[in-house]
Design a protein around this motif. Structure first.
Motif, mmCIF file in Angstrom:
data_model
loop_
_atom_site.group_PDB
_atom_site.id
_atom_site.type_symbol
_atom_site.label_atom_id
_atom_site.label_comp_id
_atom_site.label_asym_id
_atom_site.label_seq_id
_atom_site.Cartn_x
_atom_site.Cartn_y
_atom_site.Cartn_z
ATOM 1 N N CYS A 325 33.265 21.135 -20.512
ATOM 2 C CA CYS A 325 34.789 21.354 -20.374
ATOM 3 C C CYS A 325 35.641 20.329 -21.452
ATOM 4 O O CYS A 325 34.943 19.286 -21.416
ATOM 5 C CB CYS A 325 34.900 21.301 -18.990
ATOM 6 N N ARG A 326 36.602 20.946 -21.825
ATOM 7 C CA ARG A 326 37.519 20.072 -22.889
ATOM 8 C C ARG A 326 38.683 19.345 -22.512
ATOM 9 O O ARG A 326 39.630 19.149 -22.829
ATOM 10 C CB ARG A 326 37.514 20.692 -24.296
ATOM 11 N N CYS A 327 38.805 19.339 -21.076
ATOM 12 C CA CYS A 327 39.920 19.060 -20.432
ATOM 13 C C CYS A 327 40.763 17.976 -21.115
ATOM 14 O O CYS A 327 41.710 17.765 -21.527
ATOM 15 C CB CYS A 327 40.066 18.784 -18.974
ATOM 16 N N VAL A 330 42.178 18.611 -24.387
ATOM 17 C CA VAL A 330 43.505 19.186 -24.293
ATOM 18 C C VAL A 330 44.883 18.236 -23.576
ATOM 19 O O VAL A 330 45.788 18.300 -24.416
ATOM 20 C CB VAL A 330 43.361 20.320 -23.363
ATOM 21 N N CYS A 340 38.589 25.412 -26.096
ATOM 22 C CA CYS A 340 37.560 24.945 -25.091
ATOM 23 C C CYS A 340 36.630 26.108 -24.879
ATOM 24 O O CYS A 340 37.167 27.343 -24.502
ATOM 25 C CB CYS A 340 38.196 24.501 -23.801
ATOM 26 N N PHE A 343 37.389 28.464 -21.957
ATOM 27 C CA PHE A 343 38.602 29.152 -21.867
ATOM 28 C C PHE A 343 38.776 30.653 -21.611
ATOM 29 O O PHE A 343 37.974 31.330 -22.328
ATOM 30 C CB PHE A 343 39.384 28.620 -22.821
ATOM 31 N N CYS A 347 36.504 29.577 -16.953
ATOM 32 C CA CYS A 347 37.767 29.134 -16.466
ATOM 33 C C CYS A 347 38.982 30.120 -16.634
ATOM 34 O O CYS A 347 39.569 30.123 -17.871
ATOM 35 C CB CYS A 347 37.945 27.757 -17.331
ATOM 36 N N GLY A 354 38.742 23.479 -14.943
ATOM 37 C CA GLY A 354 39.286 22.386 -15.102
ATOM 38 C C GLY A 354 40.659 22.393 -14.440
ATOM 39 O O GLY A 354 41.275 23.562 -14.058
ATOM 40 N N LEU A 356 43.771 21.728 -15.712
ATOM 41 C CA LEU A 356 44.854 22.297 -16.416
ATOM 42 C C LEU A 356 45.083 23.759 -16.310
ATOM 43 O O LEU A 356 46.034 24.457 -16.879
ATOM 44 C CB LEU A 356 44.307 22.297 -18.058
ATOM 45 N N MET A 357 43.815 24.516 -15.460
ATOM 46 C CA MET A 357 43.983 25.911 -15.491
ATOM 47 C C MET A 357 44.620 26.220 -14.047
ATOM 48 O O MET A 357 44.682 27.446 -13.713
ATOM 49 C CB MET A 357 42.733 26.493 -15.514
ATOM 50 N N CYS A 364 46.482 25.158 -19.908
ATOM 51 C CA CYS A 364 45.664 25.858 -20.288
ATOM 52 C C CYS A 364 46.060 27.139 -19.553
ATOM 53 O O CYS A 364 46.044 28.374 -19.919
ATOM 54 C CB CYS A 364 44.036 25.576 -19.709
HETATM 55 S S1 SF4 Z 1 41.275 23.542 -17.683
HETATM 56 FE FE1 SF4 Z 1 39.582 25.144 -18.371
HETATM 57 S S2 SF4 Z 1 39.928 26.048 -20.154
HETATM 58 FE FE2 SF4 Z 1 41.211 24.038 -20.000
HETATM 59 S S3 SF4 Z 1 40.182 22.421 -21.071
HETATM 60 FE FE3 SF4 Z 1 39.446 22.462 -18.755
HETATM 61 S S4 SF4 Z 1 37.774 23.538 -18.609
HETATM 62 FE FE4 SF4 Z 1 38.538 24.108 -20.794
#
Ligand code: SF4
Lengths: 379, 96
Positions: A325-327, A330, A340, A343, A347, A354, A356-357, A364
């Motif tokens: 995960c790249r939260c 971001v 990510c 995405f 997610c 994450g 941010l979703m 996200c």
């Molecule tokens: S919220 Fe979900 S889509 Fe956004 S960076 Fe985190 S893991 Fe990836």
């Protein structure tokens, strides 16, 4: 996204877009190296996507979505702490609805509720205090979450509980401050930010003074803005003007609501009830000095950390983010959400991996709901 | 939760506890006025306030209130706030 004709005042909107176009070059933006302007507040992020402002501004300008969505920066270990408290005998755990779906290490508050914990969504800490009054044999805990906009509310509620001697009420304090992560981001050598759009409602509480270091120490402009699209466009014009003229100042586009010295009553309540923690963990950003607050010893009887022995500095390691995960990237604006690998697949807003979703103020979720910016930027 | 919502003060409910009844597009709820007023509250009846999680944080004029309400409606945030107010009130009435 919206067409300019649908803006409240299309003629003014067109005029502002024209000024942005003419200023972006003199301000130093190029197609190869667009200016990066960070909107700090999640409300601004939501408005930018709702109106497609990211697509309507010239390619020489890029929005970087800042850390100003409190549920998005809530570490998983804090959600775990909430669940630990909620699972105690006799506890009623109250939270704003926004926090219900934030994933913890193993589960969210929503899942814990489904498994039988007494967790209730409340609109206001006042309602949690009222619940305590109506249930004198239960322990009511309120999850104190948010920036300086919600901090006065929990502070005043704690003082009311203390005045009433309502000892079956406590607050699990996870409030965080807006200025410290900005200092952390500006000090990060990976970051290349040219200017900021400052939050409106946070600034209504704290005023414009706490941002001064951004101009004075880091030489970057910041303009506090309302969250209507015309406010945002106006603020961007003001940031670009500063850049074009080589100025770095703290300006206020939203003076009709934001006084320069903020709300002194609210600040007094914050000051009376809270004190800074030496550091606090932000999801995706890590530990940041003096970026969170705790309840002062004077109000220890209303501090859930003290009452239940759960919480910050209780010796737990920070929860690890899910693999891949790249939260963090971001949140720092280093990549756009579609970059990510999770995405839209693993997610999505219904099943967020994450934070941010989770909320429409998270970058996200906003991307997912309204579609991203220009395709090439996603790469 | 982060964006405030404008409401109009309909009546002072409890001057000592600084509580007013505020009208949010037809939804009424208690709002704390500690952060917008010292002393007497009666003059505030009829004025618009920007409310965050049940606490008035700023007194605003009617034009600003309408503008803010429109912007919140566009973002879908106004409905979310009203729903949260209604659900919270219903929760308090539930038998424990
Ligand atoms: S919220 Fe979900 S889509 Fe956004 S960076 Fe985190 S893991 Fe990836």
């Amino acid at each position: 996204m919206k067409y300019i004709d649908e803006f409240r005042d299309p003629a003014l909107a067109k005029n502002l877009f024209r000024r942005i176009e003419s200023l972006v070059g003199p301000a130093g933006g190029t197609k190869e190296k667009p200016l990066q302007i960070m909107e700090i507040c999640g409300g601004h992020t939501h408005a930018i996507f709702r109106y497609g402002l990211d697509k309507l501004v010239p390619a020489e300008l890029e929005f970087v979505h800042g850390p100003g969505c409190p549920v998005c920066v809530l570490p998983m270990s804090r959600v775990d702490d909430c669940i630990e408290i909620a699972a105690r005998d006799n506890v009623i755990f109250c939270t704003f609805g926004d926090a219900m779906r934030v994933p913890g290490t193993r589960k969210s508050l929503m899942q814990a509720k489904a498994e039988g914990c007494d967790i209730r969504m409340v609109y206001s800490p006042l309602d949690a205090l009222e619940l305590a009054r109506r249930n004198p044999d239960r322990d009511v805990v309120f999850f104190g979450l948010g920036f300086e906009t919600t901090m006065p509310a929990t502070a005043v509620t704690i003082r009311k509980a203390a005045a009433d001697g309502q000892t079956n009420f406590s607050v699990f304090c996870n409030h965080i401050l807006v200025p410290p992560p900005l200092r952390a981001l500006l000090s990060d050598p990976q970051m290349r930010l040219d200017g900021f759009v400052g939050p409106g409602h946070v600034s209504m509480i704290i005023g414009t003074e706490p941002y001064r270091f951004i101009a004075e120490e880091f030489g970057k402009p910041l303009v506090v803005a309302g969250f209507e699209p015309l406010d945002l466009l106006q603020a961007i014009v003001m940031v670009l003007q500063q850049l074009a003229e080589g100025r770095a100042e703290i300006e206020n586009q939203y003076a009709r609501v934001v006084p320069a010295n903020g709300n002194p009553h609210a600040m007094a309540a914050i000051e009376a009830v809270y004190e800074p923690r030496s550091s606090f963990d932000w999801r995706g950003l890590g530990e940041i000095d003096r970026s969170g607050v705790k309840i002062r010893g004077e109000y220890a009887a209303y501090d859930a950390e003290v009452k239940f022995g759960v919480g910050y500095g209780a010796g737990k390691a920070a929860g690890r983010e899910p693999e891949g995960c790249r939260c963090g990237d971001v949140v720092k604006g280093l990549i756009k959400p579609p970059a990510c690998p999770k995405f839209g697949g693993e997610c999505v807003p219904e099943r967020p991996l994450g934070a941010l979703m989770v909320s429409s103020e998270g970058a996200c979720a906003a991307y997912y709901q309204y579609g991203g910016t220009r395709r090439e930027e996603a790469a | 939760m982060c964006l405030g919502i404008p409401g109009r003060i309909a009546a002072i409910r409890d001057a000592e506890r600084r509580i007013a009844s505020v009208d949010f597009s037809g939804v009424r709820r208690d709002v704390d006025l500690t952060c917008v007023a010292e002393g007497a509250l009666d003059d505030l009846v009829g004025t618009w306030v920007l409310v965050h999680v049940g606490f008035a944080m700023s007194v605003i004029d009617e034009a600003e209130a309408q503008r803010t309400l429109e912007a919140l409606a566009e973002l879908g945030e106004a409905e979310e706030e009203y729903a949260a107010m209604r659900e919270s009130a219903a929760m308090l009435e539930e038998r424990p």
